[in-house]
Scaffold this active site. Sequence first.
Site, PDB file in Angstrom:
ATOM      1  N   VAL A  84      37.625  41.625  36.833  1.00 24.36           N
ATOM      2  CA  VAL A  84      36.129  42.823  36.244  1.00 24.36           C
ATOM      3  C   VAL A  84      36.098  44.056  37.087  1.00 24.36           C
ATOM      4  O   VAL A  84      36.837  45.099  36.380  1.00 24.36           O
ATOM      5  CB  VAL A  84      34.942  42.227  35.630  1.00 24.36           C
ATOM      6  CG1 VAL A  84      34.255  41.807  36.552  1.00 24.36           C
ATOM      7  CG2 VAL A  84      34.314  43.577  35.273  1.00 24.36           C
ATOM      8  N   ARG A 245      30.015  42.168  45.495  1.00 22.41           N
ATOM      9  CA  ARG A 245      31.547  41.743  46.002  1.00 22.41           C
ATOM     10  C   ARG A 245      30.810  41.611  47.320  1.00 22.41           C
ATOM     11  O   ARG A 245      30.357  42.434  47.854  1.00 22.41           O
ATOM     12  CB  ARG A 245      32.629  43.027  46.226  1.00 22.41           C
ATOM     13  CG  ARG A 245      33.305  43.642  44.762  1.00 22.41           C
ATOM     14  CD  ARG A 245      34.717  42.726  45.113  1.00 22.41           C
ATOM     15  NE  ARG A 245      35.228  42.471  43.418  1.00 22.41           N
ATOM     16  CZ  ARG A 245      35.194  41.796  42.540  1.00 22.41           C
ATOM     17  NH1 ARG A 245      34.430  40.850  42.833  1.00 22.41           N
ATOM     18  NH2 ARG A 245      35.927  42.116  41.543  1.00 22.41           N
ATOM     19  N   ASP A 269      28.048  33.993  46.085  1.00 21.65           N
ATOM     20  CA  ASP A 269      28.759  33.965  45.834  1.00 21.65           C
ATOM     21  C   ASP A 269      29.776  34.194  46.312  1.00 21.65           C
ATOM     22  O   ASP A 269      31.227  34.218  46.093  1.00 21.65           O
ATOM     23  CB  ASP A 269      28.635  33.694  44.566  1.00 21.65           C
ATOM     24  CG  ASP A 269      29.709  33.232  43.402  1.00 21.65           C
ATOM     25  OD1 ASP A 269      30.402  32.195  44.182  1.00 21.65           O
ATOM     26  OD2 ASP A 269      30.699  34.128  41.720  1.00 21.65           O
ATOM     27  N   GLU A 274      37.359  36.048  52.493  1.00 26.46           N
ATOM     28  CA  GLU A 274      37.480  35.161  51.084  1.00 26.46           C
ATOM     29  C   GLU A 274      38.342  34.533  51.018  1.00 26.46           C
ATOM     30  O   GLU A 274      40.132  34.843  51.024  1.00 26.46           O
ATOM     31  CB  GLU A 274      37.462  35.539  50.341  1.00 26.46           C
ATOM     32  CG  GLU A 274      35.571  35.627  49.786  1.00 26.46           C
ATOM     33  CD  GLU A 274      35.674  36.212  47.598  1.00 26.46           C
ATOM     34  OE1 GLU A 274      36.013  35.885  47.585  1.00 26.46           O
ATOM     35  OE2 GLU A 274      34.166  36.719  48.048  1.00 26.46           O
ATOM     36  N   HIS A 293      32.923  32.363  44.996  1.00 27.95           N
ATOM     37  CA  HIS A 293      33.233  32.952  44.592  1.00 27.95           C
ATOM     38  C   HIS A 293      33.654  32.488  43.059  1.00 27.95           C
ATOM     39  O   HIS A 293      34.469  32.189  42.186  1.00 27.95           O
ATOM     40  CB  HIS A 293      34.503  33.372  44.532  1.00 27.95           C
ATOM     41  CG  HIS A 293      34.482  35.157  44.295  1.00 27.95           C
ATOM     42  ND1 HIS A 293      34.967  36.563  44.644  1.00 27.95           N
ATOM     43  CD2 HIS A 293      34.581  35.483  43.246  1.00 27.95           C
ATOM     44  CE1 HIS A 293      35.200  36.575  43.644  1.00 27.95           C
ATOM     45  NE2 HIS A 293      34.306  37.290  42.546  1.00 27.95           N
TER      46      HIS A 293
END
Length: 328
Positions: A84, A245, A269, A274, A293
């Site tokens: 998304v 984010r 999350d 990452e 995530h």
Amino acid sequence: MQTAGKLMKVFLTRRIPQEGMKILSTGGVCEVSLWDSDEPVPRAELLKGVQGAHGLLCLLSDKIDAEVLDAAGPNLKVISTLSVGYDHLALDEIKKRGIRVGYTPDVLTDATAELTVALLLATARRLPEGVEEVKNGGWSSWKPLWLCGYGLSGSTVGVIGLGRIGMAIAQRLMPFGVKRLLYSGRTAKAHAAEVNGEFVPLDTLVSESDFIVVSCSLTPETQGLCDKAFFSKMKSTAVFVNSSRGAVVNQEDLYEALTSGQIAAAGLDVTTPEPLPTNHPLLTLKNCVVLPHIGSATYSTRGIMAALSANNLLGGLQGTDMPSELTF
């Protein structure tokens, strides 16, 4: 093999769920080449893989910039991202070249909202700590204040960014007996009435909320939004949750706020980078819950995302409607 010449070439930067692969392989429109791994495509392989491609199906971890677009060449008509978010796409460059972009909003809203609520509850009620105490023998007799956390009933919740996901989170939190729901963002939202949402300046939200949930998109305005000044305005009993984010949060400032008792706890999350290195200071804290995530990680959601990104790709290749096209 006569027809193969007429098929358009598409490059997939990763293995995707079968639901998407099936659509691409049976569509009779394209010839698929992919980086056949569950791990991200190395940059050199990406630049090689996109050469001459008419379509590109990518993930959040793939930086699609001018170099990639140049490597692809003039055939590239469409980029379909299995996400998304689109902060990994150089939209100015893409627009300049008249390339269409497909993305997967809506379909992951419910899964992400559920995960955010789970993370908020796990952080506020100290679930990971509790599990750890059971395992390491820390559970002895009942103590009045042992592992006490914070409850939603009668609380004030602040949502930063009341878009699709922010709204879905708010709808799920209200039945817990939340007293006030504050939200901030660029504009007041008509749909906020459904959750009795109060549109307030960010400072008001930060200073009055017992729980702060970040669900805005990453833009130049929101980059590093949650910093020292932000955390210093929060209540010392407040819980901070981010499922948007990682770059929206200044992690050094968050660490400082959590260790100094400036805020009670945080659930993340998303992080920067990452994956978060295993020796990262945040991972040493009991009052910080970090997830890898997994906002949209339900089997059905990932399957639907794969199918949508495949259909977006086919629409872009054929010059027809894409089920979910990004307008920019």
